[in-house]
Write an enzyme that holds these catalytic residues in place. Sequence first.
Site, PDB file in Angstrom:
ATOM      1  N   TRP A  85      83.949  49.770  29.976  1.00 46.51           N
ATOM      2  CA  TRP A  85      83.882  49.985  27.999  1.00 46.51           C
ATOM      3  C   TRP A  85      84.759  51.802  27.817  1.00 46.51           C
ATOM      4  O   TRP A  85      84.032  52.041  26.497  1.00 46.51           O
ATOM      5  CB  TRP A  85      82.679  49.666  26.921  1.00 46.51           C
ATOM      6  CG  TRP A  85      83.990  48.190  26.430  1.00 46.51           C
ATOM      7  CD1 TRP A  85      84.065  47.408  26.955  1.00 46.51           C
ATOM      8  CD2 TRP A  85      83.392  47.798  25.314  1.00 46.51           C
ATOM      9  NE1 TRP A  85      84.418  45.778  26.854  1.00 46.51           N
ATOM     10  CE2 TRP A  85      84.200  46.598  25.475  1.00 46.51           C
ATOM     11  CE3 TRP A  85      82.525  48.052  23.880  1.00 46.51           C
ATOM     12  CZ2 TRP A  85      83.491  45.966  23.704  1.00 46.51           C
ATOM     13  CZ3 TRP A  85      82.211  47.187  22.763  1.00 46.51           C
ATOM     14  CH2 TRP A  85      83.638  46.326  23.260  1.00 46.51           C
ATOM     15  N   TYR A 128      88.410  49.252  35.082  1.00 41.63           N
ATOM     16  CA  TYR A 128      87.913  48.628  33.873  1.00 41.63           C
ATOM     17  C   TYR A 128      86.804  48.762  33.123  1.00 41.63           C
ATOM     18  O   TYR A 128      86.258  49.496  33.913  1.00 41.63           O
ATOM     19  CB  TYR A 128      88.023  47.284  34.022  1.00 41.63           C
ATOM     20  CG  TYR A 128      88.087  46.634  32.378  1.00 41.63           C
ATOM     21  CD1 TYR A 128      88.934  45.949  32.037  1.00 41.63           C
ATOM     22  CD2 TYR A 128      86.653  45.529  32.707  1.00 41.63           C
ATOM     23  CE1 TYR A 128      88.502  44.987  30.769  1.00 41.63           C
ATOM     24  CE2 TYR A 128      86.127  44.552  31.340  1.00 41.63           C
ATOM     25  CZ  TYR A 128      86.952  44.710  30.895  1.00 41.63           C
ATOM     26  OH  TYR A 128      87.286  43.403  29.483  1.00 41.63           O
TER      27      TYR A 128
END
Length: 767
Positions: A113, A111
């Site tokens: 960005w 996980y």
Amino acid sequence: MLITPDRATVATHWGTYLYETGDERLKPHPIDPDPSPIGFDMLAAARHPVRIARPSVRRSYLERGADAGGDGRGREDYVEVSWDEALDLAASAYRQVISERGNEAIYGGSYGWGSAGRFHHAQSQLHRFLNCVGGYTSSVGTYSHGAGSTLLPHVIGSSDGLSGRHTSWERIAENADLVVMFGGTPWKNSQVNAGGVARHSLSTHLSRFAERGVSAINISPIRDDVPLGTRAEWLPIRPGSDVALMLALAFVLDEEGLTDTSFLQSHTAGFDVFAGYLRGSDDGQPKTPEWAAPLCDIPPDEIRPLARRMAKGRTFLMMAWSLQRAEYGEQPFWMLVTLAAMLGQIGLPGGGFGFGYGAVDGTGREAPIRWPSFPQGINPVKSFIPVARIADMLLHPGESYDFNGEQRRYPEIELIHWAGGNPFHHHQDLGRLTRAWRRPSTIIVQDHVWTATARMADIVFPVVMQVERDDISCSSRDAILTPSHRILEPYAGARSNYAILCGLADRLDAGQKFSEGLAEEGWIRRLYDQARRRLADIGREIPDFESFWAGGPLEIPGGDAGDLLGAFRDDPAANPLRTPTGRIEIASETIAAFRYEDCPGHPTWFEPESWSEPGLALISNQPNRKLHSQLEFGSYAQQGRPGGCEPARIHPDDGAALGIADGATIKLSTTRGSCIARAVYSENLRRGVIQLSTGAWFAPENPDDAQPHCLAGNVNAVTRDKGTSRLAQGSVAQSCRVTVTPCEGTLRRLDVYTQAPVTRPRSATDS
Ligand SMILES: Nc1nc2c(c(=O)[nH]1)N[C@H]1C(S)=C(S)[C@@H](COP(=O)(O)OP(=O)(O)OC[C@H]3O[C@@H](n4cnc5c(=O)[nH]c(N)nc54)[C@H](O)[C@@H]3O)O[C@H]1N2
Ligand SMILES: Nc1nc2c(c(=O)[nH]1)N[C@H]1C(S)=C(S)[C@@H](COP(=O)(O)OP(=O)(O)OC[C@H]3O[C@@H](n4cnc5c(=O)[nH]c(N)nc54)[C@H](O)[C@@H]3O)O[C@H]1N2
Ligand SMILES: [Mo]
């Protein structure tokens, strides 16, 4: 290799910038009316000493491989090795785990960005690689809105209005009389959008509100959650209590006959069940404003007029994602939909509800096509966890847990591979994560800098930064496609995620499958051509790749999703929702049948457990000067840390009562850990709360402490790691109280932002 034009563009999550040959800093791109300063110093950041220079291996892992065990993670130094040596080591760990334990034992949720770009998206790269070698245990949901995205399909049949298909800002600005913003619409958050931002537009929308005289109410513990220049009324609510306030508003609507009963009859299911709870026939407690006032700290004589105002004109209800990043986080979202249903304006122009208008730039915009992305392939392994349950999974392999109506078991993980995320920034209760993280036998991390996560890995691969590679950028719901040009050579021995994973795939006999024989430029052209064809299918023409690459951002008129649930409103029989009743489920028989005591069949008030902890309520919201932990070592973020400390805002009255002066160094503590920050007095906060944003790098004073003390001010040293409820198991980051004390003595010098943990470079080769 692609040629960089003299006027190059760099398209990042925080905006699009211009670079002209010879510039030392990036400039705002003329297309952007309200650029974010986060990106100006990216060139200097790319040459910072915390860059990872060469593949590096934790010392005892290099000596003994997986037999070294994980206890040395976070305690040992690293040795630089050649690319071949590092890739061979990673490939042999993969072979061993796959043959002995199967692919389920690989955790590849990864996980995070990463960076903007349709091709170099780190997580997609890693997932494709893992799918090519037999699959992996994955994660579902997000830290952003894990509770919301699990709940909303039960209530409205989809996640529309949460992460897409919102009623646009323009429709709200042109039609609404009153906009009620739970958690505000902070400018700081609208600086970013996953995949890129060409034109920052929150300021434009809010000035249109002012021109039309739309009233705005900011219901939030923090006044500047709505930009201070905006004429917004401020109701400084106690954090975690919005459901109590909304129930009281609903009670007034019900009591005073202000509910749209015909909308409830034609478009919703279960109002009668909920009404029993609202009126107190269930539990003997009518949810009156007098009941709610001591919970939410808003007086009854403000709640009643607000309910009447909402019913009087066209009202739009907005809620920040952060409200569901909390204990029982499903409830505020369900209650917002219920309140909007009672007002009966769902689907009317500029009326109804929506989530996350201030969370990111671009909410309410729609892309003209589905933009192509780097294909991940199909994961043959069906094992997954709700994303925020990672420490539970590692600490409790084989144990069962509930999730959205299923009873599931945590898999046993032997190998973790992460690219594009920083769990030792983002996860809650980092002391607990440290204990969990030491269990698997191999951990591989790809990043460009020595983050806390890289410092907790066995094999570390250095990755190029965005300014060191070519790509095409566009957020998935935007309509502006931008070339992102390589303007610097790769730092030291860094490679792209793609090159690294090609090297690993080759060693695992999956090279051709992963690359399809294409070099990076080939993939970038392929993605552009796919976009060009999809646009041609809807009659839109864009230039060939060469002209696009030499030019700037390319704008393709996008769309507008209309008003959220507009078609359903117009004709609910012809356009039913994908819920069991086809209607908005104010009460859900499906959820009731799960029999979860922490998420029953209709919106319900629960007092958060964190309220019984001592101290001030902690708001660990998103940081203003960076995206999460990214570029935290760079000059712009560091200028926001005078004296080397992360600022923590506190009301002057609380500061005085605690004996803490403005500017004092303070310690925030819970039973889980502590961290250092600098007190900043502010009257823009309600009393009883303290705000310390996320993003500081995790720097535990002593890696052996069970309760870590973070010298850099990472707020997740103190937060709670538990699921929102058995329904969604989302993160509860916002539910936490902290004891705040002055911090005596001198601060130890922090080296996480200046030094790599590599002490004995072996004769390193950049090969
Ligand atoms: N207490 C508290 N905690 C929170 C939250 C909160 O509100 N409160 N919010 C949560 C939320 S919503 C989120 S989304 C998470 C965010 O957490 P993350 O997304 O994990 O945070 P980032 O700092 O963006 O991490 C991205 C990492 O990827 C690296 N990176 C960037 N580009 C590339 C690339 O191209 N390749 C590779 N390999 N690496 C790259 C960066 O250097 C950085 O280390 O935090 C969560 N944590
Ligand atoms: N600059 C910048 N922008 C970002 C990010 C970043 O790291 N930096 N991260 C991005 C990501 S990944 C995400 S998911 C979004 C997150 O978007 P959000 O979840 O909306 O962001 P937050 O900043 O956590 O919260 C917004 C505000 O909600 C208020 N709030 C907190 N608790 C409560 C409560 O109980 N009741 C009420 N009424 N208000 C409350 C806080 O005052 C807070 O400032 O932001 C994105 N935008
Ligand atoms: Mo997020």
